[in-house]
Write a protein that holds these residues in place. Structure first.
Motif, PDB file in Angstrom:
ATOM      1  N   THR A   1       0.845  -1.190   0.000  1.00 23.21           N
ATOM      2  CA  THR A   1       0.000   0.000   0.000  1.00 23.21           C
ATOM      3  C   THR A   1       0.881   1.241   0.000  1.00 23.21           C
ATOM      4  OG1 THR A   1      -1.723   1.212   1.220  1.00 23.21           O
ATOM      5  CG2 THR A   1      -0.161  -0.063   2.529  1.00 23.21           C
TER       6      THR A   1
ATOM      7  N   LYS B   1      -2.576   6.404   2.871  1.00 18.99           N
ATOM      8  CA  LYS B   1      -3.141   6.318   4.214  1.00 18.99           C
ATOM      9  C   LYS B   1      -4.246   5.266   4.284  1.00 18.99           C
ATOM     10  CE  LYS B   1      -2.062  11.067   5.617  1.00 18.99           C
ATOM     11  NZ  LYS B   1      -1.047  11.260   4.562  1.00 18.99           N
ATOM     12  N   GLU B   2      -3.972   4.116   3.689  1.00 16.87           N
ATOM     13  CA  GLU B   2      -4.949   3.042   3.576  1.00 16.87           C
ATOM     14  C   GLU B   2      -4.970   2.199   4.850  1.00 16.87           C
ATOM     15  OE1 GLU B   2      -6.111  -0.318   0.225  1.00 16.87           O
ATOM     16  OE2 GLU B   2      -3.993   0.150   0.582  1.00 16.87           O
ATOM     17  N   SER B   3      -6.155   1.800   5.295  1.00 15.71           N
ATOM     18  CA  SER B   3      -6.257   0.919   6.458  1.00 15.71           C
ATOM     19  C   SER B   3      -5.836  -0.497   6.071  1.00 15.71           C
ATOM     20  CB  SER B   3      -7.684   0.893   6.987  1.00 15.71           C
ATOM     21  OG  SER B   3      -8.545   0.210   6.091  1.00 15.71           O
TER      22      SER B   3
ATOM     23  N   VAL C   1       1.492   0.026  14.168  1.00 17.17           N
ATOM     24  CA  VAL C   1       0.379   0.678  13.491  1.00 17.17           C
ATOM     25  C   VAL C   1      -0.158   1.797  14.365  1.00 17.17           C
ATOM     26  CG1 VAL C   1      -0.293  -1.472  12.342  1.00 17.17           C
ATOM     27  CG2 VAL C   1      -1.428  -0.808  14.474  1.00 17.17           C
TER      28      VAL C   1
ATOM     29  N   HIS D   1      -3.439   1.708  10.640  1.00 20.09           N
ATOM     30  CA  HIS D   1      -2.627   2.149   9.509  1.00 20.09           C
ATOM     31  C   HIS D   1      -1.160   1.861   9.811  1.00 20.09           C
ATOM     32  CE1 HIS D   1      -6.098   4.429   7.901  1.00 20.09           C
ATOM     33  NE2 HIS D   1      -6.382   4.569   9.192  1.00 20.09           N
TER      34      HIS D   1
END
Length: 396
Positions: free
Chosen positions: A320, A325-327, A360, A384
């Motif tokens: 990613t 800023k992808e979960s 995270v 994240h």
């Protein structure tokens, strides 16, 4: 719905690192029902029963081969999955009946603009088949015994749903238990399970104290008329409910009411570990679109995080972009559509996984209990990556 933790909800971004030591596997024999990872099964709707003008009770038939999958504790919830107008939607609803072999029931109140709840109230009917996740949640009693205990529930609107199951069970399992329920609605016409509550009161007249509070309808008692604010709640705690005589508190409703009750109870000396709560909205919900995750493009030269996750014994890896800023949930859904989730807003806890390595940040948490966080669990819909590589495990 959904927050289920004993401590304060996390605000801002909590920085999490994996816990040391291994927790026992949660599919081990004897594991509580709420600690099994949820799996969807297709069930047949046995009945759709109107409760009020804008709410229904939906009962699913559970075939014998799935009885063990739908063994539940009072206070738990189900995630439902349906394709409506070409879009997959998932929503979580609390179980409203005491444990029954062969069936499981939830109550669904129509929300303003709610696609799933509106569809369920107007289109869903007996004979339809729906994907139903096995029961989840920890909004259940932590008491070792119910004998000689006094439990209090404060609910608003559809927040009554899990408390129906809890009240039934507490009063039925112990002849010396007591249950006090404060239930607030706008008017008498908005009261869900009105007849069932009256029947429960008739069955346990000395052990069930039932107080209906109506915010837009005048009652004979000023204490039971109008919106519950801090002043009214403190009057209740000084008259109809004595906190020193209560063993456990269950709060279920919108964030504002639940937080008001938590703050007020703690201010009068109630220990946080004796207060259990569940939200049916946080006021700021977010949703993963369908079952595939929102599209993310990894460009040439983009700095990326690597996310590895294990689900049903199989591992997968996805990258990613840092700037996306992808979960973790959204990234995982791009390569495994069967990754578990329901609300995608940090509320229901369905997407819970254990952080094995890496760090995270978790934006919101209304679902994990403090001990779960201490053992390294995270909500992947809110987590994240902050290190180059992160590994999570949905199976433990």
């Amino acid at each position: 719905m959904a927050a289920r933790n004993l401590g304060s909800p996390d605000s801002g971004q909590a920085v999490l690192a994996p816990a040391r030591g291994d927790a026992p596997r949660e599919d081990a024999p004897g594991a509580p029902a709420g600690k099994r990872r949820g799996r969807f099964h297709t069930l047949t709707v046995a009945e759709v029963r109107p409760l009020t003008q804008d709410s229904v009770e939906v009962t699913f038939a559970v075939p014998p081969e799935l009885h063990g999958e739908y063994d539940y504790d009072p206070g738990q919830h189900l995630a439902l999955r349906a394709t409506i107008d070409g879009r997959e939607l998932r929503r979580s609803y609390s179980i409203c009946r005491p444990r029954t072999v062969g069936s499981v029931s939830v109550a669904i109140k129509r929300d303003l603009g709610g696609a799933f709840s509106s569809w369920a109230n107007t289109e869903l009917q007996a004979g339809d088949r729906l994907d139903v996740m096995s029961p989840q949640g920890t909004f259940t009693t932590a008491l070792d015994t119910l004998d000689d205990t006094h439990i209090v529930g404060i609910a608003a609107g559809s927040g009554i749903t899990p408390l129906m199951s809890l009240a039934h069970t507490v009063l039925e399992r112990s002849a010396s238990s007591r249950f006090t329920l404060v239930y607030t609605n706008r008017t008498a016409l908005d009261v869900m399970f009105l007849d069932e509550l009256a029947d429960l009161k008739d069955r346990y007249p000395a052990r069930l104290a039932l107080h209906h509070v109506l915010s837009r309808q005048t009652r004979s008692s000023t204490l039971l008329s109008g919106r519950i604010d801090e002043e009214k709640l403190r009057l209740m705690l000084a008259s109809i409910i004595r906190p020193a005589a209560v063993d456990e508190w269950f709060l279920c409703g919108p964030f504002e009411l639940v937080q008001l009750c938590r703050d007020t109870l703690e201010s009068v000396g109630v220990a946080p570990e004796h207060i259990r709560f569940e939200l049916f909205t946080t006021g700021e919900p977010t949703h993963a679109g369908g079952d595939t995750g929102r599209p993310v493009i990894v460009g040439a030269g983009d700095k990326t995080f690597e996310i590895e996750f294990t689900l049903d014994g199989e591992s997968a890896t996805v990258t990613t972009p840092v700037n996306a800023k992808e979960s973790i949930l959204n990234a995982a859904l791009r390569v495994r559509p069967d990754v578990p989730f329901a609300c995608a807003g940090g509320v229901c806890g369905t997407c819970r996984a254990k952080l094995v390595s890496g760090d995270v940040t978790m934006t919101e948490n209304y679902a994990l209990e403090p001990d779960e966080i201490a053992r390294g669990y995270v909500l992947t819909c809110q987590s994240h990556p902050t290190t180059d590589r992160v590994v999570v495990d949905y199976d433990v």
